[in-house]
Enzyme design. Structure first.
Site, PDB file in Angstrom:
ATOM      1  N   HIS A   1     -50.851 -35.558  59.329  1.00 49.00           N
ATOM      2  CA  HIS A   1     -50.579 -34.241  59.425  1.00 49.00           C
ATOM      3  C   HIS A   1     -49.561 -34.107  58.704  1.00 49.00           C
ATOM      4  O   HIS A   1     -48.532 -33.932  59.106  1.00 49.00           O
ATOM      5  CB  HIS A   1     -49.882 -34.240  61.040  1.00 49.00           C
ATOM      6  CG  HIS A   1     -49.333 -33.273  61.497  1.00 49.00           C
ATOM      7  ND1 HIS A   1     -49.373 -32.843  62.454  1.00 49.00           N
ATOM      8  CD2 HIS A   1     -48.286 -32.029  61.063  1.00 49.00           C
ATOM      9  CE1 HIS A   1     -48.578 -31.476  62.936  1.00 49.00           C
ATOM     10  NE2 HIS A   1     -47.866 -31.433  62.117  1.00 49.00           N
TER      11      HIS A   1
ATOM     12  N   HIS B   1     -49.019 -30.683  56.055  1.00 41.30           N
ATOM     13  CA  HIS B   1     -49.450 -29.173  55.721  1.00 41.30           C
ATOM     14  C   HIS B   1     -49.012 -28.509  53.859  1.00 41.30           C
ATOM     15  O   HIS B   1     -48.146 -29.173  53.368  1.00 41.30           O
ATOM     16  CB  HIS B   1     -47.793 -27.754  56.627  1.00 41.30           C
ATOM     17  CG  HIS B   1     -48.260 -28.007  57.885  1.00 41.30           C
ATOM     18  ND1 HIS B   1     -49.151 -27.502  58.518  1.00 41.30           N
ATOM     19  CD2 HIS B   1     -47.642 -28.871  59.129  1.00 41.30           C
ATOM     20  CE1 HIS B   1     -48.679 -27.496  59.379  1.00 41.30           C
ATOM     21  NE2 HIS B   1     -48.162 -28.149  60.323  1.00 41.30           N
TER      22      HIS B   1
ATOM     23  N   ARG C   1     -48.924 -16.232  44.984  1.00 41.43           N
ATOM     24  CA  ARG C   1     -49.328 -14.366  45.325  1.00 41.43           C
ATOM     25  C   ARG C   1     -51.287 -14.359  44.744  1.00 41.43           C
ATOM     26  O   ARG C   1     -50.906 -13.668  44.757  1.00 41.43           O
ATOM     27  CB  ARG C   1     -48.451 -13.860  44.502  1.00 41.43           C
ATOM     28  CG  ARG C   1     -47.125 -13.716  45.256  1.00 41.43           C
ATOM     29  CD  ARG C   1     -46.442 -12.750  44.549  1.00 41.43           C
ATOM     30  NE  ARG C   1     -44.585 -12.738  45.182  1.00 41.43           N
ATOM     31  CZ  ARG C   1     -43.871 -11.972  45.111  1.00 41.43           C
ATOM     32  NH1 ARG C   1     -44.215 -11.105  43.998  1.00 41.43           N
ATOM     33  NH2 ARG C   1     -42.909 -12.252  45.274  1.00 41.43           N
TER      34      ARG C   1
ATOM     35  N   GLY D   1     -47.778 -23.166  64.196  1.00 44.12           N
ATOM     36  CA  GLY D   1     -46.724 -21.792  63.938  1.00 44.12           C
ATOM     37  C   GLY D   1     -46.347 -22.425  65.035  1.00 44.12           C
ATOM     38  O   GLY D   1     -45.189 -23.133  65.246  1.00 44.12           O
TER      39      GLY D   1
ATOM     40  N   HIS E   1     -51.009 -28.855  67.267  1.00 43.76           N
ATOM     41  CA  HIS E   1     -49.290 -28.726  67.870  1.00 43.76           C
ATOM     42  C   HIS E   1     -48.369 -28.793  69.228  1.00 43.76           C
ATOM     43  O   HIS E   1     -48.994 -27.864  69.353  1.00 43.76           O
ATOM     44  CB  HIS E   1     -48.534 -27.846  66.672  1.00 43.76           C
ATOM     45  CG  HIS E   1     -48.525 -27.819  65.511  1.00 43.76           C
ATOM     46  ND1 HIS E   1     -49.737 -28.584  64.445  1.00 43.76           N
ATOM     47  CD2 HIS E   1     -47.862 -28.309  65.038  1.00 43.76           C
ATOM     48  CE1 HIS E   1     -49.505 -28.850  63.668  1.00 43.76           C
ATOM     49  NE2 HIS E   1     -48.727 -28.848  63.192  1.00 43.76           N
TER      50      HIS E   1
ATOM     51  N   GLU F   1     -43.879 -29.660  70.453  1.00 48.34           N
ATOM     52  CA  GLU F   1     -42.251 -30.319  69.267  1.00 48.34           C
ATOM     53  C   GLU F   1     -42.107 -29.172  69.825  1.00 48.34           C
ATOM     54  O   GLU F   1     -40.445 -29.481  69.972  1.00 48.34           O
ATOM     55  CB  GLU F   1     -43.694 -29.580  67.476  1.00 48.34           C
ATOM     56  CG  GLU F   1     -42.569 -29.972  66.862  1.00 48.34           C
ATOM     57  CD  GLU F   1     -42.918 -29.021  65.447  1.00 48.34           C
ATOM     58  OE1 GLU F   1     -44.236 -28.511  66.050  1.00 48.34           O
ATOM     59  OE2 GLU F   1     -42.888 -29.593  64.493  1.00 48.34           O
TER      60      GLU F   1
ATOM     61  N   ASP G   1     -45.935 -34.177  57.684  1.00 48.33           N
ATOM     62  CA  ASP G   1     -45.467 -33.320  58.267  1.00 48.33           C
ATOM     63  C   ASP G   1     -45.800 -31.386  57.365  1.00 48.33           C
ATOM     64  O   ASP G   1     -45.676 -31.285  56.819  1.00 48.33           O
ATOM     65  CB  ASP G   1     -44.583 -32.963  59.497  1.00 48.33           C
ATOM     66  CG  ASP G   1     -44.616 -31.488  60.238  1.00 48.33           C
ATOM     67  OD1 ASP G   1     -46.160 -30.709  60.032  1.00 48.33           O
ATOM     68  OD2 ASP G   1     -43.683 -31.150  61.057  1.00 48.33           O
TER      69      ASP G   1
HETATM   70 ZN   LIG Z   1     -47.403 -29.697  61.649  1.00 48.40          ZN
END
Ligand SMILES: [Zn+2]
Length: 338
Positions: free
Chosen positions: A18, A20, A73, A169, A196, A199, A277
């Site tokens: 887990h 990102h 970008r 999100g 998720h 949390e 995370d």
């Molecule tokens: Zn997460």
């Protein structure tokens, strides 16, 4: 103070389930991107960038997540950051990773999900020491139709190492139930699923995720402690939990590791995995996570190794891949076996 030296945590082979990608960009690389695109007057130095990643709550963290994404970008930026992230994992002996990535956060750039994923894969593959598979975050703030479309698109990206979907999100404002058809679609394509839950929101969000989305793993999962029946459900069903203790402390879900339910989850023999995370946004490492658990809960080296073995067991590798990973762990000179 722990009586296990930091160098032991650093030396053992580790696994992340887990984490990102966009929250793992080494700050030197992110600073390079911020400067490339003209900077932000309120963040004049790299030190100021580091200070920016301190949060009052989960909503504040999401605000900073969005701010950071403004400096990614081009497709080359995705390749650059992915290579930097993989090399950073390798430097910490994190040898296997299932990383969330959120291509739909970058829709305004006009690239397809396939193009972004290919650019990321190019960067990841430049680091042979760590295997990074990808979990596409369908983002709960998105309209359902977009999330459905995302699943259709990522189902065709297995050759780029996309193995599943996740739902991240703003949990506090977007309950899981409406995403039931999205998860059913993902399953129909043979994609793995994680959510998720527990949390930024409480037990209702976790129950909703379990009952409506049927995920294979639960990300965070901690706020189950607010409903004893849910804790018993975790135990009875041996649910795979992707706990992220220091992340939860940094976003003020819990005031300290001592107040975090992860210690109780481990003590009750649940299927706990430990994860960072968004390590570059929370200033944490897996070594920090393990050292904190040893300090606060008195875990042993064997306990830490078992947590890593749990992560291999509930990873989305094929059985032969899991066996190979177990063999790598158990034959490492610093590994502690039963
Ligand atoms: Zn997460």
């Amino acid at each position: 103070m722990t009586d296990i030296p930091t160098r032991w945590f650093d030396a053992i082979p580790k696994v992340e389930l887990h984490v990102h990608l966009e929250g793992s960009i080494p700050l030197d690389t992110l600073w390079e991107l911020v400067q490339r695109y003209g900077g932000d007057p309120s963040v004049p130095t790299r030190a100021a960038l580091e200070q920016r990643f301190v949060y009052t709550d989960f909503a504040h963290f999401i605000e900073m997540w969005v701010w950071k994404n403004r400096y990614i970008r081009s497709l080359d930026d995705f390749t650059l950051l992915a290579e930097a992230v993989a090399r950073d994992f390798a430097a910490q002996n994190i040898i296997y990773v299932e990383a969330h990535y959120s291509p739909t956060d970058f829709r305004a750039l006009g690239f397809s999900i396939a193009a972004i994923t290919a650019a990321i894969r190019t960067g990841l593959d430049r680091c042979a020491e760590t295997t990074v598979l990808l979990i596409c975050d369908v983002v709960r703030d998105s309209p359902i139709e977009r999330a459905m479309q995302t699943v259709h698109e990522v189902a065709a990206l297995r050759h780029l190492g996309v193995v599943g979907i996740g739902l991240g999100g703003s949990e506090q404002s977007h309950p899981p139930e409406p995403f039931a058809p999205v998860f059913a679609l993902a399953r129909s394509y043979g994609l793995h699923t994680t959510v998720h839950a527990g949390e930024a929101a409480g037990p209702a969000s976790i129950w909703g995720a379990i009952n409506a989305l049927l995920p294979e793993r639960i990300g965070h999962a901690g706020r189950a402690v607010e409903d004893p029946a849910l804790v018993e459900y975790y135990v009875a069903h041996n649910l795979a939990l992707e706990c992220c203790p220091l992340s939860n402390v940094r976003t003020n879900v819990y005031p300290s590791i001592a107040a975090h339910p992860v210690g109780m989850f481990i003590a009750r023999g649940m299927c706990v995995t430990i994860n960072t995370d968004d390590p570059k946004m929370f200033h944490n490492t897996l070594t920090d996570e393990y050292a904190a658990l040893v300090d606060v809960y008195g875990l042993t080296r064997r306990d830490i190794c078992r947590l890593i073995e749990n992560a291999v067991d509930v990873s989305w590798l094929a059985p032969e891949g899991r066996a190979a990973l177990h063999a790598t762990l158990s034959t490492h000179p610093d590994w502690v076996r039963d």
